[in-house]
Design an enzyme around this catalytic site. Structure first.
Site, PDB file in Angstrom:
ATOM      1  N   HIS A 169      25.519  13.071  16.891  1.00  0.00           N
ATOM      2  CA  HIS A 169      26.904  13.242  17.371  1.00  0.00           C
ATOM      3  C   HIS A 169      27.137  14.649  17.944  1.00  0.00           C
ATOM      4  O   HIS A 169      27.930  15.422  17.396  1.00  0.00           O
ATOM      5  CB  HIS A 169      27.827  12.982  16.169  1.00  0.00           C
ATOM      6  CG  HIS A 169      29.272  12.728  16.476  1.00  0.00           C
ATOM      7  ND1 HIS A 169      30.075  13.647  17.103  1.00  0.00           N
ATOM      8  CD2 HIS A 169      30.073  11.676  16.201  1.00  0.00           C
ATOM      9  CE1 HIS A 169      31.295  13.163  17.217  1.00  0.00           C
ATOM     10  NE2 HIS A 169      31.339  11.976  16.695  1.00  0.00           N
ATOM     11  N   ASP A 213      37.141   7.746  24.370  1.00  0.00           N
ATOM     12  CA  ASP A 213      36.316   7.363  23.228  1.00  0.00           C
ATOM     13  C   ASP A 213      35.564   6.102  23.635  1.00  0.00           C
ATOM     14  O   ASP A 213      36.075   4.993  23.516  1.00  0.00           O
ATOM     15  CB  ASP A 213      37.200   7.096  22.001  1.00  0.00           C
ATOM     16  CG  ASP A 213      36.378   7.082  20.720  1.00  0.00           C
ATOM     17  OD1 ASP A 213      36.984   7.095  19.628  1.00  0.00           O
ATOM     18  OD2 ASP A 213      35.137   7.060  20.827  1.00  0.00           O
ATOM     19  N   GLU A 271      26.788  11.519  22.655  1.00  0.00           N
ATOM     20  CA  GLU A 271      25.990  11.212  21.474  1.00  0.00           C
ATOM     21  C   GLU A 271      24.960  10.121  21.747  1.00  0.00           C
ATOM     22  O   GLU A 271      25.309   9.072  22.307  1.00  0.00           O
ATOM     23  CB  GLU A 271      26.927  10.727  20.369  1.00  0.00           C
ATOM     24  CG  GLU A 271      28.141  11.616  20.137  1.00  0.00           C
ATOM     25  CD  GLU A 271      29.289  10.872  19.504  1.00  0.00           C
ATOM     26  OE1 GLU A 271      30.454  11.139  19.855  1.00  0.00           O
ATOM     27  OE2 GLU A 271      29.020  10.004  18.655  1.00  0.00           O
TER      28      GLU A 271
HETATM   29  O1  TA6 Z   1      31.968   9.455  18.128  1.00  0.00           O
HETATM   30  C1  TA6 Z   1      33.315   9.219  18.429  1.00  0.00           C
HETATM   31  C2  TA6 Z   1      34.080   9.009  17.135  1.00  0.00           C
HETATM   32  O2  TA6 Z   1      33.703   7.797  16.521  1.00  0.00           O
HETATM   33  C3  TA6 Z   1      35.571   9.054  17.462  1.00  0.00           C
HETATM   34  O3  TA6 Z   1      36.153   7.783  17.319  1.00  0.00           O
HETATM   35  C4  TA6 Z   1      36.127  10.092  16.472  1.00  0.00           C
HETATM   36  O4  TA6 Z   1      36.534   9.468  15.285  1.00  0.00           O
HETATM   37  C5  TA6 Z   1      34.904  10.998  16.305  1.00  0.00           C
HETATM   38  O5  TA6 Z   1      33.818  10.077  16.202  1.00  0.00           O
HETATM   39  C6  TA6 Z   1      34.975  12.001  15.189  1.00  0.00           C
HETATM   40  O6  TA6 Z   1      34.830  11.374  13.961  1.00  0.00           O
HETATM   41  P1  TA6 Z   1      34.946  12.291  12.621  1.00  0.00           P
HETATM   42  O7  TA6 Z   1      34.808  11.319  11.496  1.00  0.00           O
HETATM   43  O8  TA6 Z   1      33.848  13.294  12.682  1.00  0.00           O
HETATM   44  O9  TA6 Z   1      36.295  12.952  12.711  1.00  0.00           O
END
Ligand code: TA6
Length: 299
Positions: A169, A213, A271
């Site tokens: 990520h 997103d 990611e």
């Molecule tokens: O990777 C995108 C995502 O799934 C978004 O929907 C947002 O929730 C982001 O990850 C961040 O997630 P976190 O749990 O690290 O706040």
């Protein structure tokens, strides 16, 4: 902590290349190659900085990130495993437990080409078994040099199969979101997490001017991030069926207590993932690897 640091530096430190320190009451690795520098916490095997000698810092780290045991650090490269996104059991945290678990060091090595490799590992423990009833080994292999590669290797150490979704990520640091363009996704199908719709990327370059997103079907070739003046990052991913692109924009930035209200202007997540389009089914004794490599090109 000092005993731990002493032992870690004795067994895995490499003079002038790898040093273990304490920072925010957590164990952090400082890693130096001939052309770059990296910082990574043992908690979550979480890379928080990748600084290239010519291109500068390439990862975004929230200035108000939490550094507490068991809490995910906002920014850098959190690892989502053994599930990506929300879990069907709402009591379980989004993106799995790896990112706030304490990893151990498996090995550190200085490679002949001047790169430095670190392998960290997480195995099942009382906490993980209470959440996810499987014996596993998760290895994170980080190779630092002119480029940075992060590989997540899942091993099924159980006598029954299990399913994994996952993401590397990565949060990238931007001078200004309005100057970002993401190439290589033209024509790709994607699931828009905000509208719950299946879409197709029409534009040659993906630019971001609102909350975004998206889970793209991964393109055959790599993705190019043209973001700061004169710096392009080539993203190569292996064994990933998806690419996630996320920017929280104004509203969501303000809703996160570890994310500055204006933070959305200076970051984007791109990611490497296995999510939505394909779940990884691991038979007993088998293994699966996903990898993202960041290659730097100066314009
Ligand atoms: O990777 C995108 C995502 O799934 C978004 O929907 C947002 O929730 C982001 O990850 C961040 O997630 P976190 O749990 O690290 O706040």
């Amino acid at each position: 902590m000092s005993g731990t640091l002493e032992s870690l530096n004795k067994h895995f430190g490499l003079s002038g290349k790898i040093n273990f320190v304490e920072d925010h009451n957590l164990v952090k690795l400082e890693v130096l190659s001939q052309s770059s520098r990296l910082e990574c916490y043992l908690q979550g095997a979480h890379i928080t900085s990748f600084k290239h000698n010519k291109a500068g810092e390439l990862l975004w780290l929230s200035p108000i990130a939490n550094f507490a045991q068991g809490k995910a650090i906002r920014g850098g490269i959190p690892l989502c495993w053994p599930w990506f996104g929300k879990h069907s059991d709402a009591s379980l945290q989004q993106h799995g437990f790896a990112r706030n678990s304490l990893f151990e060091v498996s090995k550190t090595s200085a490679l002949d080409n001047g790169d430095v490799e670190i392998v960290l590992r997480l195995t099942a423990n009382e906490t993980t078994l209470s959440i996810w009833p499987y014996q596993f080994l998760l290895e994170v292999s980080i190779t630092l040099g002119e480029s940075l590669s992060v590989e997540l290797i899942s091993h099924n150490k159980d006598d029954k199969p299990f399913f994994v979704t996952e993401a590397i990520h990565s949060y990238f640091k931007l001078d200004d979101i309005s100057r970002l363009s993401i190439g290589g996704l033209e024509g790709a199908k994607y699931y828009d997490q905000l509208s719950d719709k299946e879409c197709v990327q029409a534009e040659v370059n993906c630019c971001i001017n609102q909350e975004t997103d998206r889970i793209y079907q991964a393109p055959e070739n790599g993705i190019q991030l043209l973001h700061n003046d004169g710096v392009k990052i080539g993203l190569v991913q292996e064994n990933a069926n998806a690419v996630v692109v996320w920017n929280p924009w104004v509203g969501k930035s303000a809703s996160m207590n570890d994310f500055p209200d204006s933070g959305y202007k200076n970051m984007v997540c791109v990611e490497a993932a296995n999510a939505r389009y394909k779940v990884i089914n691991l038979a007993p004794g088998s293994r699966h690897s996903i990898k993202q490599t960041l290659q730097i090109a100066l314009e």
